[in-house]
Write an enzyme that holds these catalytic residues in place. Structure first.
Site, PDB file in Angstrom:
ATOM      1  N   GLU A 163       0.799  -1.225   0.000  1.00 53.22           N
ATOM      2  CA  GLU A 163       0.000   0.000   0.000  1.00 53.22           C
ATOM      3  C   GLU A 163       0.836   1.282   0.000  1.00 53.22           C
ATOM      4  OE1 GLU A 163      -4.041  -1.760   2.083  1.00 53.22           O
ATOM      5  OE2 GLU A 163      -2.789  -0.387   3.241  1.00 53.22           O
ATOM      6  N   GLU A 354      -5.468  -8.490   0.208  1.00 55.30           N
ATOM      7  CA  GLU A 354      -6.213  -8.155   1.432  1.00 55.30           C
ATOM      8  C   GLU A 354      -7.656  -7.878   1.075  1.00 55.30           C
ATOM      9  OE1 GLU A 354      -4.637  -5.038   3.955  1.00 55.30           O
ATOM     10  OE2 GLU A 354      -2.566  -5.685   3.645  1.00 55.30           O
TER      11      GLU A 354
END
Length: 457
Positions: A163, A354
């Protein structure tokens, strides 16, 4: 569901969020150790000193994976355990730990998916500005070299960065995450160096003959609040800020021109993007990691001092389902995101690295955790993914966030994402009904029957 053979059904964790044992085996200090000591930085004054005690109880976590029947596990190494001073020397005891973990996973038939940077940069690298300093790229390549030299023959999937937009946004733009910097130009600089670090690390990993390499992006579909031209343009701008600025250079298209213009107006010349940098980022992704949690509903906004973005997030219209964190539950947006990736970037293999939600159920009088909302979340999102696969999107695996309830960064220990409940005072692990449900799905590759769904709430 039409799930391809060899599909990876897994769960994910990260080192800082579960390991604890911060003073063990020569571990150095990370930016999150320092940030958590700031008054008010983390809810309830929490830190990661204990977390789930997984550095000591790693074998228990492997047993849980096997008990559930999952065939893959995404975990991260602690950068500060392996390079306590950021760039060297290598702490072999840290590598020994991860080697034991990888070997135990393989012995149980669980595929290891290893993340190099899940936000715990060694504090020593802040002397050069952390990710704002170009030296961070070489330091990160050094981490990749140390880990791939030890584990490259056994780990088939490597995630370099987790991320980068969130690191840039919360760590360097808003100062809400470590290292707590609040400077827009620093944020854009850090984001570039994170991508450049991906390219450098991928070259190193490939040099060791290791497995597939990719990065995990937090992707948020951006939908206009109305069909007005202004809101449609706002949604496109937000998509550039959140998604395209990272997707396109990673997948070989370079930085999008509209966002280059935006950043040059907002922060000045992008002189930290040097000649050859975009080529050093492109072509280094064997797959794309997708972290999906919710969507963004966007409306036009006025710019001005302290407001550099002509868009704003607004609440979705109508009565929508939300997690306990207030995030909208939108499996349709997840399906559409995967379809978009398949359309805009054909030939790209995808891991859903995720996907999850905050649901706060805890053990009841029977000692069990009846988290029916997480079961519904899982069922709906896996079905959405299956629809995208049926439409031709090349999805190779799904990793639920997370295996364990854990330290959730600035939110401390309040949010519970886990398939397994953790009593933080004792470390006791209790598999939730959602864990049993997901295990059934992973073992069979099919959506559990109505009888199984009823059994787990």
């Amino acid at each position: 569901m039409s799930i391809p053979p060899g599909f990876l059904w897994g769960a994910a964790t990260s080192a800082f969020q579960i390991e604890g044992a911060q003073d063990v085996d020569g571990r150095g200090e990370s930016v999150w150790d320092v940030f958590a000591r700031r008054p008010g930085a983390v809810e309830g004054g929490a830190d990661g000193s204990r977390a789930c005690e997984s550095y000591r109880r790693w074998a228990d976590d492997v047993d849980l994976l096997a008990e559930l029947g999952l065939n893959a596990y995404r975990f991260s190494v602690s950068w500060a355990r392996i390079l306590p001073d950021g760039a060297g020397p290598v702490e072999q005891r840290g590598l020994d730990h991860y080697e034991r973990l990888v070997d135990a996973l393989l012995a149980r038939g669980v595929t290891p998916v290893l993340t190099l940077n899940h936000w715990d940069m060694p504090q020593a690298l802040m002397a050069d500005g952390g990710w704002t300093g170009r030296g961070s790229v070489d330091a990160f390549a050094g981490l990749a070299d140390a880990v791939a030299a030890r584990l490259g023959d056994r780990v088939p999937w490597w995630i370099t960065q987790n991320e980068p937009w969130i690191v840039s946004l919360l760590g360097y733009q808003l100062g809400l995450h470590a290292p707590g910097v609040a400077d827009l130009r620093a944020a854009v600089t850090a984001g570039h160096h994170l991508l450049l670090g991906h390219g450098a690390a991928a070259d190193v990993i490939r040099g060791h003959g290791a497995g597939r390499v990719g990065a995990a992006l937090s992707l948020f579909p951006c939908d206009p609040a109305t069909d007005s031209a202004a809101d449609v343009e706002a949604a496109h701008g937000s998509d550039g800020y959140v998604n395209r600025w990272y997707l396109e250079p990673l997948l070989g298209q370079g930085y999008p021109a509209d966002m280059r213009q935006h950043w040059e107006r907002a922060v000045g010349p992008l002189d930290f993007v040097r000649d050859g940098d975009e080529a050093a980022i492109a072509g280094r992704s064997d797959f794309l990691g997708v972290n999906y949690y919710t969507r963004r509903v966007m409306a036009a906004a006025a710019t001005g001092p302290g407001r550099p973005f002509p868009w704003q997030v607004v609440p979705p219209s109508g009565d929508v389902e939300r997690t306990d964190a207030g995030w909208e539950v939108s499996p349709a947006a997840f399906r559409d995101l995967l379809l978009r990736l398949g359309r805009d970037h054909p030939g790209t293999a995808i891991l859903v690295t995720e996907n999850g939600g905050v649901f706060g159920e805890t053990p009841t009088h029977d000692g069990l955790v009846h988290d029916t909302r997480r079961i519904a979340f899982l069922r709906e999102h896996v079905q959405a993914m299956a629809e995208a696969i049926a439409a031709g999107v090349d999805v190779r695996g799904y990793f639920h966030w997370s295996l364990l309830d854990n330290f959730e960064w600035a939110m401390g220990y309040r949010p519970r994402f886990g398939l397994v409940h953790v009593d933080y005072a004792t470390g006791r692990r209790t598999v939730k009904d959602s864990g049993r449900f997901y295990g059934e799905l992973a073992r069979t590759g099919r959506m559990p029957s109505e009888q199984v769904i009823a059994r787990y709430g």
